[in-house]
Motif scaffolding. Structure first.
Motif, PDB file in Angstrom:
ATOM      1  N   LEU A   1       1.197  13.964 -10.776  1.00 55.47           N
ATOM      2  CA  LEU A   1       1.524  12.634 -10.258  1.00 55.47           C
ATOM      3  C   LEU A   1       2.438  12.743  -9.037  1.00 55.47           C
ATOM      4  CD1 LEU A   1       1.521   9.533 -10.536  1.00 55.47           C
ATOM      5  CD2 LEU A   1       3.411   9.763 -12.180  1.00 55.47           C
ATOM      6  N   GLU A   2       3.435  13.621  -9.111  1.00 52.78           N
ATOM      7  CA  GLU A   2       4.347  13.798  -7.976  1.00 52.78           C
ATOM      8  C   GLU A   2       3.612  14.361  -6.758  1.00 52.78           C
ATOM      9  OE1 GLU A   2       7.784  12.817  -7.854  1.00 52.78           O
ATOM     10  OE2 GLU A   2       6.808  11.755  -9.502  1.00 52.78           O
ATOM     11  N   GLU A   3       2.694  15.280  -6.999  1.00 52.10           N
ATOM     12  CA  GLU A   3       1.898  15.830  -5.898  1.00 52.10           C
ATOM     13  C   GLU A   3       1.052  14.739  -5.247  1.00 52.10           C
ATOM     14  OE1 GLU A   3      -0.464  19.145  -7.124  1.00 52.10           O
ATOM     15  OE2 GLU A   3       1.266  20.288  -7.874  1.00 52.10           O
ATOM     16  N   LYS A   4       0.477  13.889  -6.097  1.00 53.95           N
ATOM     17  CA  LYS A   4      -0.355  12.806  -5.576  1.00 53.95           C
ATOM     18  C   LYS A   4       0.487  11.832  -4.754  1.00 53.95           C
ATOM     19  CE  LYS A   4      -3.902   9.500  -6.815  1.00 53.95           C
ATOM     20  NZ  LYS A   4      -4.917   9.137  -7.809  1.00 53.95           N
TER      21      LYS A   4
ATOM     22  N   ARG B   1       4.776   5.110 -12.125  1.00 50.31           N
ATOM     23  CA  ARG B   1       4.808   5.951 -13.329  1.00 50.31           C
ATOM     24  C   ARG B   1       3.442   6.504 -13.729  1.00 50.31           C
ATOM     25  NH1 ARG B   1       9.890   7.192 -14.193  1.00 50.31           N
ATOM     26  NH2 ARG B   1       9.431   7.608 -16.391  1.00 50.31           N
ATOM     27  N   THR B   2       2.379   5.981 -13.102  1.00 45.72           N
ATOM     28  CA  THR B   2       1.031   6.432 -13.469  1.00 45.72           C
ATOM     29  C   THR B   2       0.181   6.639 -12.221  1.00 45.72           C
ATOM     30  OG1 THR B   2       0.125   4.193 -13.605  1.00 45.72           O
ATOM     31  CG2 THR B   2       1.132   5.096 -15.620  1.00 45.72           C
ATOM     32  N   MET B   3      -0.900   7.392 -12.397  1.00 47.06           N
ATOM     33  CA  MET B   3      -1.860   7.622 -11.314  1.00 47.06           C
ATOM     34  C   MET B   3      -2.476   6.291 -10.869  1.00 47.06           C
ATOM     35  SD  MET B   3      -2.138  10.973 -10.704  1.00 47.06           S
ATOM     36  CE  MET B   3      -1.906  12.587 -11.485  1.00 47.06           C
ATOM     37  N   VAL B   4      -2.729   5.405 -11.834  1.00 46.89           N
ATOM     38  CA  VAL B   4      -3.342   4.111 -11.523  1.00 46.89           C
ATOM     39  C   VAL B   4      -2.429   3.291 -10.621  1.00 46.89           C
ATOM     40  CG1 VAL B   4      -4.109   1.907 -12.494  1.00 46.89           C
ATOM     41  CG2 VAL B   4      -4.720   4.044 -13.637  1.00 46.89           C
ATOM     42  N   ALA B   5      -1.127   3.319 -10.912  1.00 48.57           N
ATOM     43  CA  ALA B   5      -0.171   2.573 -10.093  1.00 48.57           C
ATOM     44  C   ALA B   5      -0.140   3.108  -8.660  1.00 48.57           C
ATOM     45  CB  ALA B   5       1.220   2.654 -10.715  1.00 48.57           C
ATOM     46  N   VAL B   6      -0.210   4.418  -8.515  1.00 53.75           N
ATOM     47  CA  VAL B   6      -0.234   5.023  -7.177  1.00 53.75           C
ATOM     48  C   VAL B   6      -1.519   4.631  -6.456  1.00 53.75           C
ATOM     49  CG1 VAL B   6      -0.255   7.187  -5.873  1.00 53.75           C
ATOM     50  CG2 VAL B   6       1.234   6.954  -7.862  1.00 53.75           C
ATOM     51  N   ASP B   7      -2.636   4.656  -7.183  1.00 54.05           N
ATOM     52  CA  ASP B   7      -3.926   4.262  -6.582  1.00 54.05           C
ATOM     53  C   ASP B   7      -3.884   2.822  -6.093  1.00 54.05           C
ATOM     54  OD1 ASP B   7      -5.240   6.675  -6.859  1.00 54.05           O
ATOM     55  OD2 ASP B   7      -5.977   6.212  -8.872  1.00 54.05           O
ATOM     56  N   ASP B   8      -3.255   1.941  -6.886  1.00 58.05           N
ATOM     57  CA  ASP B   8      -3.143   0.529  -6.488  1.00 58.05           C
ATOM     58  C   ASP B   8      -2.390   0.391  -5.167  1.00 58.05           C
ATOM     59  OD1 ASP B   8      -4.544  -0.409  -8.631  1.00 58.05           O
ATOM     60  OD2 ASP B   8      -2.805  -1.096  -9.774  1.00 58.05           O
ATOM     61  N   LEU B   9      -1.285   1.124  -5.042  1.00 56.49           N
ATOM     62  CA  LEU B   9      -0.462   1.030  -3.834  1.00 56.49           C
ATOM     63  C   LEU B   9      -1.156   1.649  -2.621  1.00 56.49           C
ATOM     64  CD1 LEU B   9       2.930   1.932  -5.543  1.00 56.49           C
ATOM     65  CD2 LEU B   9       2.383  -0.264  -4.482  1.00 56.49           C
ATOM     66  N   TYR B  10      -1.986   2.662  -2.882  1.00 54.97           N
ATOM     67  CA  TYR B  10      -2.661   3.373  -1.791  1.00 54.97           C
ATOM     68  C   TYR B  10      -3.928   2.664  -1.331  1.00 54.97           C
ATOM     69  CZ  TYR B  10      -4.684   7.409   0.708  1.00 54.97           C
ATOM     70  OH  TYR B  10      -5.223   8.243   1.650  1.00 54.97           O
ATOM     71  N   LEU B  11      -4.464   1.802  -2.194  1.00 57.69           N
ATOM     72  CA  LEU B  11      -5.772   1.189  -1.935  1.00 57.69           C
ATOM     73  C   LEU B  11      -5.913   0.558  -0.548  1.00 57.69           C
ATOM     74  CD1 LEU B  11      -8.525   0.725  -3.226  1.00 57.69           C
ATOM     75  CD2 LEU B  11      -7.641  -1.389  -4.233  1.00 57.69           C
ATOM     76  N   PRO B  12      -4.919  -0.225  -0.067  1.00 58.48           N
ATOM     77  CA  PRO B  12      -5.101  -0.841   1.257  1.00 58.48           C
ATOM     78  C   PRO B  12      -5.119   0.175   2.407  1.00 58.48           C
ATOM     79  CG  PRO B  12      -3.383  -1.963  -0.010  1.00 58.48           C
ATOM     80  CD  PRO B  12      -3.694  -0.693  -0.717  1.00 58.48           C
ATOM     81  N   TYR B  13      -4.630   1.384   2.147  1.00 57.30           N
ATOM     82  CA  TYR B  13      -4.508   2.375   3.223  1.00 57.30           C
ATOM     83  C   TYR B  13      -5.504   3.535   3.069  1.00 57.30           C
ATOM     84  CZ  TYR B  13      -0.113  -0.159   3.144  1.00 57.30           C
ATOM     85  OH  TYR B  13       0.825  -1.156   3.127  1.00 57.30           O
TER      86      TYR B  13
ATOM     87  N   GLU C   1      -6.792  -5.931  -2.852  1.00 56.97           N
ATOM     88  CA  GLU C   1      -6.063  -4.668  -2.724  1.00 56.97           C
ATOM     89  C   GLU C   1      -4.565  -4.823  -2.920  1.00 56.97           C
ATOM     90  OE1 GLU C   1      -7.218  -3.047   1.049  1.00 56.97           O
ATOM     91  OE2 GLU C   1      -9.117  -2.272   0.272  1.00 56.97           O
ATOM     92  N   ASP C   2      -4.107  -6.010  -3.242  1.00 59.32           N
ATOM     93  CA  ASP C   2      -2.681  -6.222  -3.481  1.00 59.32           C
ATOM     94  C   ASP C   2      -2.299  -5.614  -4.833  1.00 59.32           C
ATOM     95  OD1 ASP C   2      -0.355  -7.856  -4.757  1.00 59.32           O
ATOM     96  OD2 ASP C   2      -0.238  -8.340  -2.617  1.00 59.32           O
ATOM     97  N   ALA C   3      -1.377  -4.634  -4.817  1.00 59.25           N
ATOM     98  CA  ALA C   3      -1.021  -3.897  -6.034  1.00 59.25           C
ATOM     99  C   ALA C   3      -0.464  -4.815  -7.116  1.00 59.25           C
ATOM    100  CB  ALA C   3      -0.005  -2.803  -5.706  1.00 59.25           C
ATOM    101  N   GLY C   4       0.350  -5.798  -6.727  1.00 59.24           N
ATOM    102  CA  GLY C   4       0.929  -6.713  -7.708  1.00 59.24           C
ATOM    103  C   GLY C   4      -0.117  -7.546  -8.406  1.00 59.24           C
ATOM    104  N   TYR C   5      -1.065  -8.087  -7.632  1.00 61.19           N
ATOM    105  CA  TYR C   5      -2.145  -8.883  -8.221  1.00 61.19           C
ATOM    106  C   TYR C   5      -2.981  -8.024  -9.179  1.00 61.19           C
ATOM    107  CZ  TYR C   5      -1.176 -12.272  -4.447  1.00 61.19           C
ATOM    108  OH  TYR C   5      -0.586 -13.157  -3.593  1.00 61.19           O
ATOM    109  N   ARG C   6      -3.345  -6.828  -8.716  1.00 57.57           N
ATOM    110  CA  ARG C   6      -4.205  -5.958  -9.539  1.00 57.57           C
ATOM    111  C   ARG C   6      -3.524  -5.614 -10.862  1.00 57.57           C
ATOM    112  NH1 ARG C   6      -8.604  -3.699  -6.774  1.00 57.57           N
ATOM    113  NH2 ARG C   6      -8.814  -2.056  -8.317  1.00 57.57           N
TER     114      ARG C   6
END
Length: 714
Positions: A63-66, A92-104, A170-175
């Motif tokens: 997770l830290e590497e990602k 705290r999770t891969m899914v949360a990181v994916d949500d934040l990265y989605l717009p970029y 792609e808004d992380a909060g909405y997702r």
């Protein structure tokens, strides 16, 4: 993220324990070695906790590497703000990181990206500002351009709406909110594809729905399989109205009638076209992962039980692989597992040569002094059992029989390993040998078989196979190291599961043994090619040498503790007897102050306790604590059953309300779900799998209705 703090919280153990375990893992120590010989450092964390720690450590580090990769990618785009960096760092999770990265995240062409290329983003921003001041059509006119591919006002507005829809999706909060409410309030629903077949195993799922968050794992896996086989269609029904209300309330914050109407359409499109399908996939993946993890736990428990069944030593065993048309394959093995004879008999249909078979059996028992028959529980097992029971009444010898789980015997018999071990035997002979040997030493025999072929449970082929291999492999490793191996008799298959030993080194150990004779000292392992000091440290304590130069080599005392063990005995006025450990009983009572003694010996109290325990009962086999197989001489009848009797049986079928267990009376008994465990379980599959050998207690026998009530709560 402070990984150590996260692990400490998750595992509910001390920070120092986690730090020590992580350090030991990073130094290349195996889980069995850490669990057994580094208790002082870890505060006695057991192998199960250590494996969970190791698994979570790898996840959190990944997770830290990602996070680092994501931040670097966003930074390269010049869009990494301090706030975004903080959010990614706290994920705290891969899914949360994916949500934040989605717009970029670099994407293939989408409707929104093509609209941006056509210069429609300012129009989208104007709509999002919710301060129109003019009509939508008038605002869109400046963006009409044949050159950019915007041929009309309608096209311009549609493009702007596509951009806004993608932003919302792609808004992380909405997702996060939509994902959580879909999981908590959504329902998994299935329908049959095509015509309904009442005989289908999926009949109960033809028109089925239930809450997604509470759908039992076995049903999730069954639905997945039905969908894969194109018999069912499965979907997640989300609380769409509530989700749209939430999105509209957060997106439409102004009171402009022009933009509010447009944004309402955008929200509906964003959710229905972009967000809902993705969230549904995520929910399906999440419930499947949870179901798989539950299945893995059941498989681990089942495999552990099979591997840790106590051996029956010192007996000449006749292995019986039952069959109909091709005949029953028999193999006689001596107490060491050496094959003495093999033969095929035909007492079952269609040949029914019962008397001829009995003569062969009589000759084998008289010639080799057979004391035990190991009968496989496969096809024709019941018919073979009746023949064996009748035969045993006719002979003077005291011979008994045991029904064993033969799962995997046919896989082993056709394997390369079996071919190398018995080049002159056919698959039937090898299978009969395996059935005989797995009664003498289940662990030594079952390690030759791929764990997935030992009958660990249902749906195993639907699971992540790489993960399943890892899970089952860890169970085999833990069991083999818990028991330990005899260095002078262990096979390559057994040795390769010992801490620090690869298959190559296991082969080298056997080759060294064959070339130089039996090992007489653990230190001789250092002469084995490719077995260096680190591997020796990891494996030595799990290797046993009976009758060697040093009595301690026959125990699980690690060579690094030999000095302390000898000094302990010297201080107590005792000495090691080369022939054994006489006078060691009650050794622990002689050590009045363990703390002082440990300090004097320069070791920890936990290590001292382990040394004392081992010297009192050297080379203790943990399998001796497990329930032993019931040796039978006759087939039981229902009328022979009495409440309170404890029997060994085989799980034959599983339903939602319990499991049916074959206890040898030709009428399966029912273990109701309420009688399966002292703890609450949601489904019988959480406790047992088909093919399991279980101990059951008779609760009630109803002869009139041919019903037997059993309990696994002993």
């Amino acid at each position: 993220m402070d990984i150590i703090a996260s692990l400490t919280s998750e595992l509910n153990v001390g920070r120092g324990q986690v730090e020590a375990a992580v350090k030991l893992i990073d130094e290349g120590n195996t889980i069995p070695f850490i669990a057994r010989y580094r208790k002082e450092a870890t505060g006695s964390l057991n192998d199960e906790v250590l494996r969970t720690l190791d698994e979570r450590l790898r996840y959190l580090r990944g997770l830290e590497e990602k996070k680092a990769q994501v931040m670097a990618s966003i930074a390269d785009q010049g869009k990494l703000t301090g706030e975004l960096k903080k959010k990614i760092g706290e994920a705290r999770t891969m899914v949360a990181v994916d949500d934040l990265y989605l717009p970029y995240r670099p994407k293939r062409k989408t409707r929104a990206s093509m609209a941006r290329e056509r210069g429609l983003e300012p129009l989208a921003d104007w709509i999002a500002s919710q301060n129109a001041g003019t009509s939508l059509e008038d605002a869109a006119k400046p963006y009409v351009s044949e050159e950019k591919g915007v041929d009309s006002v309608k096209t311009a507005i549609a493009g702007a709406k596509d951009i806004l829809a993608e932003r919302i999706a792609e808004d992380a909060g909405y997702r996060t909110w939509v994902r959580e409410i879909t999981m908590n309030e959504g329902r998994i629903a299935s329908e049959v594809r095509g015509e309904e077949d009442p005989e289908s195993v999926y009949e109960k799922y033809f028109h089925h729905e239930e809450p997604a968050k509470s759908c039992p794992g076995h049903r999730v896996l069954a639905l997945n399989r039905g969908e894969k086989e194109k018999i069912l269609t499965v979907k997640v029904e989300a609380p769409e109205e509530k989700i749209l209300q939430y999105l509209e309330a957060h997106v439409i914050t102004g009171k402009d009638p022009v933009t509010s109407l447009v944004l309402k359409e955008v929200v509906k499109d964003s959710y229905g076209r972009l967000m809902a399908p993705a969230i549904e996939r995520e929910i399906r993946n999440a419930v499947t992962e949870k179901a798989e993890n539950g299945a893995f736990q059941v498989f681990k428990k089942t495999l552990n039980q099979l591997l840790m069944e106590p051996p029956i030593s010192g007996q000449v065993v006749l292995g019986w692989d039952p069959a109909f048309r091709t005949g029953c394959k028999l193999a006689v093995v001596d107490p060491t597992g050496k094959v003495l004879d093999t033969v095929v008999i035909y007492p079952t249909a269609p040949q029914n040569k019962v008397e001829q078979a009995k003569k062969v059996l009589k000759d084998l028992i008289e010639k080799y002094h057979v004391t035990l028959i190991s009968l496989g529980n496969g096809t024709a097992s019941r018919e073979s059992e009746q023949i064996i029971a009748d035969f045993l009444k006719e002979i003077p010898e005291d011979v008994r029989y045991v029904i064993v789980n033969e799962a995997g015997a046919s896989v082993y018999s056709a394997s390369k390993l079996a071919t190398e071990e018995f080049p002159g035997f056919d698959v039937g002979q090898r299978s009969a040998v395996s059935i005989a040997r797995r009664l003498q030493d289940p662990l030594a025999e079952l390690v030759k078989i791929d764990p997935k072929s030992i009958g660990v449970g249902q749906y195993q082929h639907d699971l992540n196979q790489k993960r399943l291999d890892e899970v089952l492999g860890s169970v085999v490793e833990d069991c083999v190291n818990r028991v330990g191996v005899d260095l002078n008799t262990a096979s390559v298959s057994l040795l390769e599961h010992i801490s620090g030993i690869s298959r190559t080194i296991a082969k080298n150990i056997v080759a060294y043994r064959e070339e130089n004779g039996a090992f007489t000292d653990r230190k001789q392992l250092l002469k084995v090619p490719k077995l260096g000091p680190k591997a020796f440290e990891q494996c030595a304590g799990f290797m046993r040498i009976s009758g060697g130069a040093d009595p301690l080599d026959a125990t699980s005392v690690h060579p690094e503790s030999y000095r302390a063990a000898r000094e302990l005995l010297e201080r107590l006025g005792l000495e090691l007897d080369p022939a054994g450990f006489k006078g060691m009983a009650g050794l622990g009572r002689k050590v009045k102050d363990r703390k002082s003694m440990a300090e004097a010996l320069g070791i920890g109290e936990i290590t001292l306790d382990d040394i004392i325990s081992e010297l009192e009962k050297p080379a203790r086999d943990p399998r001796e604590e497990m329930p032993r197989p019931i040796l039978r001489t006759d087939v039981l009848d229902m009328k022979d059953l009495k409440p309170g009797m404890v029997l060994k049986g085989t799980v034959r079928n599983i339903t939602d309300f319990g499991a049916f267990v074959d206890i040898g009376v030709h009428q399966d008994g029912l273990v109701h779900i309420s009688e399966m465990s002292e703890k609450f379980i949601r489904h019988p599959l959480d406790a047992v799998s088909i093919g399991d050998i279980v101990d059951v207690k008779v609760l009630d026998v109803n002869m009139a209705k041919r019903r037997i009530a059993l309990s696994m709560k002993l």
